[in-house]
Structure formats: structure tokens, C-alpha cells
Design a protein around this motif. Sequence first.
Motif, short mmCIF file in Angstrom:
data_model
loop_
_atom_site.label_atom_id
_atom_site.label_comp_id
_atom_site.label_asym_id
_atom_site.label_seq_id
_atom_site.Cartn_x
_atom_site.Cartn_y
_atom_site.Cartn_z
N GLY B 26 0.95 -1.30 0.08
CA GLY B 26 -0.34 0.35 0.31
C GLY B 26 0.60 1.07 0.11
N LEU B 27 1.45 1.58 0.81
CA LEU B 27 2.60 2.29 1.10
C LEU B 27 3.25 2.26 -0.83
CD1 LEU B 27 4.60 1.92 4.56
CD2 LEU B 27 2.99 3.97 3.72
N ALA B 28 3.43 1.34 -1.20
CA ALA B 28 4.85 1.71 -2.01
C ALA B 28 3.52 2.08 -2.99
CB ALA B 28 5.83 0.42 -2.86
N ILE B 29 2.79 1.82 -3.28
CA ILE B 29 1.33 2.18 -4.47
C ILE B 29 1.38 3.42 -3.97
CG2 ILE B 29 -0.52 2.28 -5.58
CD1 ILE B 29 -0.43 -0.57 -4.72
N ARG B 66 17.76 16.19 -0.25
CA ARG B 66 15.77 15.68 -0.39
C ARG B 66 15.41 14.88 0.67
NH1 ARG B 66 18.85 12.38 -5.98
NH2 ARG B 66 20.59 11.51 -4.22
N ASP B 67 14.41 15.14 0.47
CA ASP B 67 13.66 14.61 2.27
C ASP B 67 13.56 12.41 1.53
OD1 ASP B 67 10.22 13.16 2.93
OD2 ASP B 67 11.30 14.10 4.02
N MET B 68 14.39 12.42 3.09
CA MET B 68 14.08 11.03 2.87
C MET B 68 13.34 9.85 2.96
SD MET B 68 18.00 10.25 2.73
CE MET B 68 17.00 8.56 3.06
N VAL B 69 11.86 10.57 3.62
CA VAL B 69 11.07 9.43 4.05
C VAL B 69 10.25 9.84 2.12
CG1 VAL B 69 7.96 9.45 4.56
CG2 VAL B 69 9.69 10.38 5.71
N ALA B 70 10.60 10.86 1.27
CA ALA B 70 10.11 10.34 0.14
C ALA B 70 11.08 9.37 -0.10
CB ALA B 70 10.64 11.68 -0.41
N ARG B 71 11.88 9.18 0.09
CA ARG B 71 13.00 8.20 -1.30
C ARG B 71 12.80 7.29 -0.43
NH1 ARG B 71 17.58 10.45 -3.96
NH2 ARG B 71 18.33 8.60 -3.91
N VAL B 72 12.53 7.26 0.98
CA VAL B 72 12.15 5.21 1.11
C VAL B 72 11.33 4.90 0.64
CG1 VAL B 72 11.74 3.82 3.15
CG2 VAL B 72 13.95 5.81 2.64
N LEU B 73 10.35 5.70 0.69
CA LEU B 73 8.40 5.14 0.18
C LEU B 73 9.19 4.93 -2.37
CD1 LEU B 73 6.25 7.40 1.51
CD2 LEU B 73 6.52 5.40 1.85
N ARG B 77 8.36 1.46 -4.02
CA ARG B 77 8.07 1.00 -5.27
C ARG B 77 8.89 -0.20 -6.54
NH1 ARG B 77 4.83 5.68 -8.60
NH2 ARG B 77 2.81 4.96 -7.08
N ILE B 78 10.22 1.04 -6.13
CA ILE B 78 11.15 0.29 -6.99
C ILE B 78 11.32 -1.44 -6.61
CG2 ILE B 78 13.86 0.50 -8.40
CD1 ILE B 78 11.55 2.91 -8.91
N SER B 79 11.64 -1.22 -6.11
CA SER B 79 12.59 -2.84 -4.93
C SER B 79 11.50 -4.08 -5.27
CB SER B 79 12.84 -2.37 -3.73
OG SER B 79 14.23 -1.63 -3.22
N LEU B 80 9.90 -3.07 -4.99
CA LEU B 80 8.92 -4.35 -4.83
C LEU B 80 9.15 -4.42 -6.70
CD1 LEU B 80 6.61 -3.33 -2.26
CD2 LEU B 80 7.78 -5.36 -2.39
N SER B 81 8.85 -3.13 -7.01
CA SER B 81 8.31 -3.58 -8.55
C SER B 81 9.44 -4.55 -9.37
CB SER B 81 8.41 -2.26 -9.45
OG SER B 81 7.98 -1.57 -8.92
N VAL B 82 10.85 -4.58 -9.36
CA VAL B 82 12.34 -5.31 -9.42
C VAL B 82 11.43 -6.38 -9.38
CG1 VAL B 82 14.47 -5.32 -9.31
CG2 VAL B 82 13.38 -3.68 -10.06
N ALA B 83 11.91 -6.41 -8.05
CA ALA B 83 10.92 -8.42 -7.78
C ALA B 83 9.84 -8.98 -8.17
CB ALA B 83 11.08 -8.14 -5.31
N LEU B 84 9.20 -8.41 -7.67
CA LEU B 84 7.63 -8.65 -8.28
C LEU B 84 8.22 -9.08 -9.80
CD1 LEU B 84 4.88 -6.78 -6.61
CD2 LEU B 84 5.34 -9.26 -6.34
N LEU B 85 8.31 -8.17 -10.68
CA LEU B 85 8.93 -8.73 -11.64
C LEU B 85 10.06 -9.78 -12.27
CD1 LEU B 85 7.76 -5.25 -13.36
CD2 LEU B 85 6.64 -7.35 -14.22
N SER B 86 10.66 -9.70 -11.14
CA SER B 86 12.07 -10.49 -12.06
C SER B 86 11.10 -12.35 -11.10
CB SER B 86 12.27 -10.31 -10.72
OG SER B 86 13.14 -8.83 -11.05
N VAL B 87 10.62 -12.28 -10.05
CA VAL B 87 10.24 -13.18 -9.59
C VAL B 87 9.47 -13.77 -10.99
CG1 VAL B 87 8.11 -14.47 -7.82
CG2 VAL B 87 10.65 -13.09 -7.41
#
Lengths: 328, 278, 327
Positions: B26-29, B66-73, B77-87
Motif C-alpha cells: 500500500g505504501l509503495a503504491i 532530499r527528503d528521506m521519507v519520500a526517497r524510502v517510499l 516502489r522500485i524494489s518491490l516492482s523489481v522483485a515482483l517482476l523478476s520473480v
Amino acid sequence: MTALLRVRRLRTTFASDAGTVRAVDDVSFDLAPGETLAIVGESGCGKTVTALSILRLLDDSAHIADEATVEYDGVNLLALSSRELRRIRGAEIAMIFQEPTTSLNPVLSVGTQVTETLRAHRSIGRRAARQRAVELLNLVGIVDAEHRIRAYPHELSGGLQQRVMIAIALACDPKILIADEPTTALDVTVQAQILELLAELKHRLGMAMILISHDLGVVAGLADRIAVMYGGQIVEEAPTSLLFSQPSHPYTDALLQAVPRLDRPAHRLTAIPGVVPRASDWPAGCRFHPRCALAWERCGSELPTLAEESAARRVRCWLLEEPQRRSP
Amino acid sequence: MTELWHRFFALHRARVGLVLVALLGGLAILAPVLASYDPSVQLDLANRQLLPPSIAHPFGTDFFSRDMVARVLHGARISLSVALLSVALSVTVGAALGLISGALGGVLDTILMRLVDAALAVPRVFLLLLVLALWHDVGLVGLIMVIGLTSWFDVARIVRAEVMSLKAREFIVATRALGFGMPRVAFRHLLPNVAAPIIVTATLGIGQIVLLEAGLSYLGIGVQPPTPSWGTMIADGQALLTRAWWIATFPGIAIVLTVIGFSLVGDGLRDAIDPQTR
Amino acid sequence: MGTSLTRLLAARAAQGVVIVFVVATLTFVLVQVAPGNPFTVAAESGRVAPEVIEQQRRNFGLDRPIHEQYLRYLANLIRGDFGYSFTQHRPVREAFVERVPNTLLLAAAGLVIMFPLGVLIGVFQGSRPGSRSDDTLSVATLVVYSTPVFWLGLMLLLVFGQTLHWFPIAGPRDPVVYQQLTWLGRVVDRLRHLVLPAVTLGLVGAAVTARYQRAAMLDVIRREFVRTARAKGLEERAVIVRHALRNALLPTITLFGLAFPLLLSGAVLVESVFAWPGLGRLAVNAIHSRDYAVVTGAAIVTATMVVLGNLLADVLYRLVDPRTRPA
């Protein structure tokens, strides 16, 4: 004659997702020195759990009722500390199990598993223990014991493995041997050999035996008395010949009908109608009544007590009080 | 199937895992909505550089303000997308190759299995180093493909084993004799048996790939800046570790929580399928 | 044990050789298939004269047909020639000889920490499943297992290195003082530098091992021979150690074989965190400068290490489990 083992009001329950499982529900019996008692019944009747309860070999999920007592030589085993119980296990009361293949440690040699018992209970040196182990293997009919002692369980056949189990059990001259389905996992010919061995040992060593089986044929030759279990309770207990010739409880009768006999004219083997109920859900009243051809209203509402039918026999059935209902 | 869900939900850990995964997803989306700032915008190099965590910037700011909260959020997105698509890619490729290999057998099977053994002999990171060295500047899509194409081995083995055991079973011979073609056999018999272990492997794999991608990005060969990735943030934070501990710490915590979530779900599924092991 | 065991192991060793051979072939194929060639970067940088590049091409046999190149490549590998590293300005083999021991040291140290710790935790958990301590440890192992190894290293570095100053934060030894130290002083210095990186690797490895071992214990303790052991009247300690544990350790030995790839992968990351001069860092740097020879060589070398590790694990397993020994 004072009983060697007195089991009174044994009640063992398990907690499970389906509710409380009352595997053993009020079992009482005596065992005299040198006597062989067979506990017989279908799977799920509680006979194995009874045996395991005696030596307290059950999982933590099992609970034995507080009012139950298992007196061995006057001492209540259920009240002993772990240390005291350990001294009884293997030395005074020994047990062998159904599957010898999985009941032996695969990474230890057979000899080690025998000497282990010896050295746990007696102060005996390595050499002497090994010597005694060879003697025991000979006693149970293993040829070439001197060499076999170094074998690993997987190198032996099922029959030999079971003989090793028996040797382990006899190592410290126990007064009682509990044998839980000792031949069920074996080939028919090997079964006969093991039963013969047990009979011979019984005579030679004079030990008492509790023999558990689902097969009446297996126990016929060995047992002095037979206790038939159903629904976690004993439903009939009588000397062997009496049980076979004049079964009292309808379940015993049905069991006998299901065993093919050579001495009777061939007839259709009657299977007992219905199925064994789940131990979490015993029926009300007599537990066998749903499958009993002679049942009537009383059977469905009141659980019969185990009553003495004669000096030698106890039966748990309302037919005892209304014998006229027996004849069709 | 429903019984499986019941067993799954009965497990406390599985519920926790599911909550974690749902939360992170949810946070990622919703990242663009939730973040008060844009992750790549340098807010105020003069005044807002390397600020420790505060109300305005709960995770602090980095070297480029740069704001770290924004960067982490956004990193989520990036990490989850990469992981889901790779899998997803690895499961597809693995299942296909496992099916072919198991069904056809013979030389093809032997060669493929030797290839798998060889690929598994090279430690994961070194294997990826090798591939990424040869195909550099692959971009995000390329990275997903590279990771996906080097992660299919377990799935392939599972499918192949199941196919081979199916081949041997008598009832398959019977159905073949009755004239049923292979696709029907595959669907009705292969799929049910193979679906469960694949789902478990895939779920656990997502967690593993999040870790892998983070590691590659940390080394500088995974996700490339300016795309925000937890791994690169940690690398950035390493040089400033004593001065600004928050830059490396929060992305790391995010990774830990993500992997925990997927591991719990994967373990929960495995226990639901095979209730023997506790 | 006898000759049949040695024959079996020889067969396994032969399989290992095949695997390394396949890895070498794979890397060769990948290099051929990949865009560009080893000299693109060198040529583009303009720092190397075109005649030198042409000379190198001929030296590498890049103008020869493919199958000749392949055979040459294999022949070189067998001789231990991994090619030339143009960033290091020396044969790759030399760089490896210098760096690989550092990685091995790190991996070995990680191994030494991870197995005893992991087994102990797993056995402890397995002998009292469902208890408070079991649950707590399960949570702990899960958290560690889910932690990126490089991040764990950084956190340890931050706390124990830079804040508490208990351990040094980079390198395998003190860059300044080492030369003046006595023999003992040098050993201590090296050990101090080894602690943080090894503990980083070891903790994650221990978490994996503990989970595995716990499952193995639970599986074994339910088995019937454990019940037999209790029925014999043995002390609980003997039941757990001689009967349950001995059998539960068997799957852990197979884990030993799986540990090598994990440790080596982890080492790459840990080396970057602690500036440890090992094979991993060498390979990572080589990537950034497109020094293919180093990267391909590293893949082959690590694959060989993994194969050897598996062979070792196989030997161990057969030594311990009598069922796997040929009759």
C-alpha cells in the motif's frame, strides 16, 4: 495373589483442534506375575495409548487424569519423578514397538543400542556389556551374533530388527514386557517366528507380558487373558479359551466372526457395519451401540459399567442385566 | 483450496506477514500521494542538507537535501516492482524449462540439468557480476530480466521433478492409452501438484530478490541513480555514517521489514500446505 | 570403508570437474554473445595506442576462429592462466593469488562463527518447541535472516567501530602500525580487524543454520527411535544428544555444502563495507572498468571453491551416516 501391575481409572486425553480427544477413558486391569494379557481392538480404540500411558511415553500434548493410578509392585508410576521413572523404564518394565525399522536409531550399531540399555541401568563395564549383548542376541535367535553386533539397523531384515528390539527390551531382565503390535509390520512367516520367540521367552524367563494387537489370531496362542477394547474402554475381559468359545460382548462376537477359522465350516466373513467413531466424539451411552445388532433404547442413553459376569470375566454391556435379549 | 486459506489464516505469523506485505504494498503504491516531497528534488542545499529526523522530515534529509521519507517510499516502489517482476519472469521461465526438460527427457534434459548445476555452482552475486559486467547499462527493465533469468533454477527443478514422477505413474500411462493428449494431462494432474510449492518458492523468492537487488544497487551495479533504491541509499549513507546515520539506517529497516513480511507469508503458505512441520 | 567409497567419491569429484568445465564454457559463451569486446573500453578511452590493442587482440587470438579461441581458452584455464587484467596491469592470476586468500579467510571465519552458533540455537529451539525461548529465538533468527548483510555490517560498524571504538573499521590490518608489531601483535591486529566482517557474515549464516537445524530437530525428535530411547530408561540428555542430535545433524552437513555459495556471495558485500581486499571487491571494481578477465575468472574460481566445498560436505556426510556407505 498380588498383582504385579494394577491399572485403575486410567484416563488419557489429548488436546486437538477438533476438541478434547478421550483416547483412553476409564481403563482398569490387573496383571499377575508371569501372566500374559492381550489388549485387542481395532485401530483408534486406545490400546496403544494405554500402553504408552503406563510408562508415560506420550507427548506433552497428552494429559493423564489425576485420579488414575498405575501401580507397579505397589508404587504408583504416574506419581514418580522423572528420575525414578527412568529406573523402571527399560529395567523393570520394557516395551517394544510396532515398526522396528523406525524404532531403532539408524546411526548407531545394533550392539551399541543393546549395551546402552545395560550400561544405563547396571554398573557394568564395556567388555562385560558387550558380552552380555552377544548373549542376548543369541537368546533371541540371531545367528552369528558376534558379527551381527556391529551391524547397523538398515543392514538387517525386519524380522531381525524386531529380534534386536526384543533383545534390547530383555537386556535388564524386566518383569513386564509390553509389546505393541510386535508383528504387524512383518511378513506373515516372520510373524510366526517372532510369536514363537515370544512364547519361548515367556516360558524361559517367566516374565509377564502385555501384548497389544488388532489381530485376535495373533494373540490366541500367547495370551492367558484377553481384554477387548472399544471406544477407549475395555468392553470385555476374559481368559482366552473362554473368550473364544463363549464371547459375551457383541463386539467380541463380531470380531471373532470376522476372523476366518479353519475349524468351522466356511461362511461369509461378516464385516462389522458402520465405522469406528472418532475419539473426540464418542457416541452417547454404550459406545458400540450404533453398530450393535442387539442394541435397544437403554444402550443409547446409559453407558454400561464394566461388571463382573463371573469370577473370571468382566463385561461392559447391558445384556448382562437383560440376557433374554440375546436370543433373536 | 479454501481449507488451505483457513490453515494459513490460523497461523499467527502468517497473518502478521500478510499485514506487513499489504502495508508495504500500500505504501509503495501510494508513495506519490503520501510523500510530502518529491524524492529527487533538492529542496534547499543551503539550509536543509543532512538534517536529522524531525517533524518536517521524519527520516531526515540527505546530502542533496532530499527528503528521506519520500526517497524510502519511492524506493519501495522500485524494489518491490523489481522483485515482483523478476520473480514472475523466473517462475515462468523455470516452469517452462522444467516442463520441457522433464517431459522430453534424454539428452536435452541432461544438458539443461548440467547447466543448472553449473549456474548454481557460481555464487549468486558472482554470477550476476558476470552477467552485468558483460551487459552494462541495462536499465531497470534489463536489470529485471537479468535477475529473472538467473533465478529460475529452483522452480525448474520442482516442475521437472513433478513431471518425471507423473510420467512414471501408471495412471498416466492409462490416460495416454485412452487417448488423452499431453496438455490435458498437464493441466489436470501436473498443475495442482506443482502449484503449491511454486507459490511458496515464489513468495520466499520475492524476499530474497529484494535483498539481492539491494545488494547489487549498493555495489553500484543494480538500480542506477537517480532512480531511488534502498540499496543505493545505503551506499550513499555509508560515507556519511557518523555524520548522518539516518541516511543508511531507514532504508535498511525498510528492507528488513519487507523481507520479514514475505518470509512470514511464504513460511505460512508452506505450513498451510504441509502441516507436519511446526 | 574401502574402495567402493573411494570410487564413489572419485565419481563425485569427476562430476565436479564437469561442472567447472561447464561454468568455463558458459562464461566463454557469454563473453562471445555480449555486446562489444574486451577492448572496447580501452580503445575508447584513447589511453592505449591502437597498435598495442591490435597486438593484444592477436595475443588473445581474437582474430582466430571461435573453436580455436575456445580451445585456447580452456588450455589456458587448465594452466591457471586467466588472462591479463588491464586495470591491474598484471596477469589476473597474480591478482587472484593476492586476493583470494583474504576472501577465504573471511569466509572461513564466517563459517566458524555461523555453524556452531546456528547449530546450538537450532538444537536448543528444537528440544523445547513452542516455549517462550523458542518463540523469541524464532523471531530473532527471522529478523537477522531478513537483514541485508551489507546493512548489518554497516550497523555493526557504526555501533562497535565508530561509536564505541572497540574494533577497527576497515581493512585487514592496521595500515600504519602493522610493520612495527611483533609476531603476536600482528596476529592480534589481524584478528581485531577480522572480527566485525566475520561476525557480520557469521550472524546471517547462523540465522539460516538455526532455522534449518530447528526444523531438523523437530523432525527427528518425533521419530520413533527417540521414543525407544526413552522407553529404555535413558537419561534425557543421552536421548537428546546421542539419539536425536546425531540424526538431526545429518541435514546440517548438507547445509555445509550450501553454505559456501552463500558465504562467498555475502563476502562480496561485506568486503565492500569493510574495505576488505578480497576477490569480491576486486571483481566489483573490475566491473566498473569493464575488466572482463577478472570478472570471468572470479566466476570460475568461486565455482571451483563451491564444488570443492560440496565434495567436502559429501565426504563428511558419508562418514557420519552409515546408511550412505555402500555395503
